[in-house]
Design a protein around this motif. Structure first.
Motif, PDB file in Angstrom:
ATOM      1  N   ILE A 188      35.379  -8.276 117.361  1.00 40.91           N
ATOM      2  CA  ILE A 188      34.060  -8.736 117.922  1.00 40.91           C
ATOM      3  C   ILE A 188      34.207  -9.703 119.140  1.00 40.91           C
ATOM      4  O   ILE A 188      35.119 -10.620 119.172  1.00 40.91           O
ATOM      5  N   TYR A 189      33.345  -9.368 120.131  1.00 42.49           N
ATOM      6  CA  TYR A 189      33.529 -10.539 121.333  1.00 42.49           C
ATOM      7  C   TYR A 189      31.935 -10.546 121.760  1.00 42.49           C
ATOM      8  O   TYR A 189      31.076  -9.785 121.942  1.00 42.49           O
ATOM      9  N   LYS A 190      31.836 -11.810 122.083  1.00 41.02           N
ATOM     10  CA  LYS A 190      30.363 -12.199 122.357  1.00 41.02           C
ATOM     11  C   LYS A 190      30.312 -12.212 123.902  1.00 41.02           C
ATOM     12  O   LYS A 190      30.935 -12.965 124.538  1.00 41.02           O
ATOM     13  N   LYS A 191      29.091 -11.568 124.539  1.00 39.98           N
ATOM     14  CA  LYS A 191      29.048 -11.604 125.877  1.00 39.98           C
ATOM     15  C   LYS A 191      27.395 -11.263 125.932  1.00 39.98           C
ATOM     16  O   LYS A 191      26.853 -10.525 125.197  1.00 39.98           O
ATOM     17  N   ASN A 192      26.884 -11.711 127.096  1.00 38.88           N
ATOM     18  CA  ASN A 192      25.403 -11.281 127.407  1.00 38.88           C
ATOM     19  C   ASN A 192      24.475 -11.407 126.430  1.00 38.88           C
ATOM     20  O   ASN A 192      23.492 -10.347 126.572  1.00 38.88           O
ATOM     21  N   ALA A 237      22.344  -8.322 118.347  1.00 41.32           N
ATOM     22  CA  ALA A 237      21.969  -9.575 118.634  1.00 41.32           C
ATOM     23  C   ALA A 237      22.573 -10.542 117.679  1.00 41.32           C
ATOM     24  O   ALA A 237      22.436 -11.811 117.821  1.00 41.32           O
ATOM     25  N   GLN A 238      22.975 -10.094 116.110  1.00 47.71           N
ATOM     26  CA  GLN A 238      23.378 -10.928 115.042  1.00 47.71           C
ATOM     27  C   GLN A 238      24.773 -10.362 114.852  1.00 47.71           C
ATOM     28  O   GLN A 238      25.121  -9.173 114.747  1.00 47.71           O
ATOM     29  N   ILE A 239      25.609 -11.531 114.501  1.00 48.80           N
ATOM     30  CA  ILE A 239      26.935 -10.955 114.186  1.00 48.80           C
ATOM     31  C   ILE A 239      27.017 -10.043 113.108  1.00 48.80           C
ATOM     32  O   ILE A 239      28.095  -9.331 112.959  1.00 48.80           O
ATOM     33  N   THR A 240      26.102 -10.029 112.139  1.00 46.95           N
ATOM     34  CA  THR A 240      26.041  -9.237 110.868  1.00 46.95           C
ATOM     35  C   THR A 240      25.520  -7.997 111.181  1.00 46.95           C
ATOM     36  O   THR A 240      25.741  -7.198 110.201  1.00 46.95           O
ATOM     37  N   GLY A 241      25.149  -7.563 112.338  1.00 45.90           N
ATOM     38  CA  GLY A 241      24.580  -6.296 112.730  1.00 45.90           C
ATOM     39  C   GLY A 241      23.155  -6.381 112.280  1.00 45.90           C
ATOM     40  O   GLY A 241      22.364  -7.299 112.236  1.00 45.90           O
ATOM     41  N   PRO A 242      22.563  -5.179 112.480  1.00 42.65           N
ATOM     42  CA  PRO A 242      23.225  -3.976 112.699  1.00 42.65           C
ATOM     43  C   PRO A 242      23.670  -3.644 114.097  1.00 42.65           C
ATOM     44  O   PRO A 242      23.044  -3.884 115.215  1.00 42.65           O
TER      45      PRO A 242
END
Length: 329
Positions: free
Chosen positions: A214-218, A246-251
């Motif tokens: 998982i990589y956070k970007k934009n 938009a959330q780490i837990t998905g979807p």
């Protein structure tokens, strides 16, 4: 041509060839981090293989992390200190190294974690402290596999561990603030899977998905996974896929808005005539530039697994685009 001149040209030619291929070190499931001016690469191997470089071109093999792992022998029958798919991160003065202990093709698997205040082996403070199991999967009880860990942190600073392979796919679980154990009460999520043929619960089936990162970007969390088959040399079909949320837990959805829980995924990079399969990627950022770190099966070397590094750009809609992998990165 004079013999001396011919010899000099030959030496220069051979040196250039050696330097251009030096990046292609034999690795599987690589992940990378930088401490000071040194890049450290961790990958699958006896005791966890470690390499060091100051330029990402020329690599020097280091001593493995573990000489032995007694708890692994007890947890996984037949374990001989061959440890899979490490993940490295840094937090509050410590490096956290998650790793997999597993039987091949079975979900008799565990994820462990070790910490170290430094990665410089010549530092007096260098010492890996193993904290043992974080997650364990047991055949007949669990329809998931505790391998291929990756630590990710959400916008609130909450740590999560994403992991998984085959069975019913990729899982996400909340860690406590120590990052050494699961948060209580436990919070689990399924974030990606592929259709799996109807087989015994103890068998992997053919839903080939693994190696989450998982990589956070934009403003999005991007979930990278590998589809299809690794570890088959010239017959490997590995490819990297991605979705975002938009959330780490998905979807997590792909470009076509297909949920990754329903087999969705947008292609990032796949094999070709030179590389039979590419996958198990990490994403790193150095000097403001993103890179894919992964392995590929080298067609020029009987399908042996080698390190690959590819610059990673982002299109106008915010989707990752792998640029041409090169040894000169």
């Amino acid at each position: 041509m004079k013999p001396a001149l011919l010899f000099a040209i030959l030496c220069i030619s051979l040196l250039g060839k050696a330097q251009s291929n030096d990046t292609l070190i034999p690795v599987h499931d690589p992940v990378m981090i930088k401490q000071d001016s040194v890049y450290y690469l961790f990958c699958t191997g006896k005791g966890i293989s470690v390499w060091a470089s100051t330029d990402r071109l020329h690599w020097k093999k280091q001593n493995p992390v573990f000489d032995s792992l007694p708890w692994g022998v007890k947890a996984v029958p037949g374990f001989v200190n061959h440890i899979w798919a490490p993940d490295i991160s840094y937090h509050n003065g410590l490096y956290y190294l998650y790793y997999s202990v597993s039987a091949f093709g079975k979900n008799t698997s565990c994820i462990g974690v070790a910490t170290n205040p430094t990665l410089h082996a010549n530092d007096a403070n260098y010492h890996w402290t193993d904290h043992g199991k974080v997650v364990e999967s047991i055949p007949g009880r669990d329809l998931w596999n505790a391998i291929d860990p990756n630590l990710s942190v959400d916008d609130k600073g909450q740590p999560w561990l994403v992991f998984g392979s085959f069975w019913n796919g990729i899982k996400l679980v909340k860690l406590d603030s120590s990052r050494l154990q699961l948060s209580q009460p436990q919070q689990w999520y399924s974030v990606a899977s592929r259709k799996r043929e109807c087989v015994a619960d103890t068998a992997a089936g053919n839903g080939a998905i693994e190696a989450p990162f998982i990589y956070k970007k934009n403003g999005y969390y991007y979930l990278f996974v590998s589809f299809d088959f690794c570890c088959r040399g010239e017959k490997s079909t590995y490819k990297m896929m991605v979705g975002r949320s938009a959330q780490i837990t998905g979807p997590y959805l792909d470009k076509n808005n297909t949920p990754m829980l329903q087999g969705g995924g947008t292609l990032v990079l796949q094999g070709n005539a030179q590389w039979h399969g590419v996958g198990h990627n990490a994403v790193c950022n150095w000097d403001g530039k993103d890179y894919l770190i992964f392995h590929g099966y080298d067609a020029a070397d009987k399908g042996r697994s080698k390190l690959r590094i590819a610059p990673l750009s982002w299109d106008v809609d915010g989707w990752p685009v792998a640029e041409n992998p090169s040894t000169r990165q």
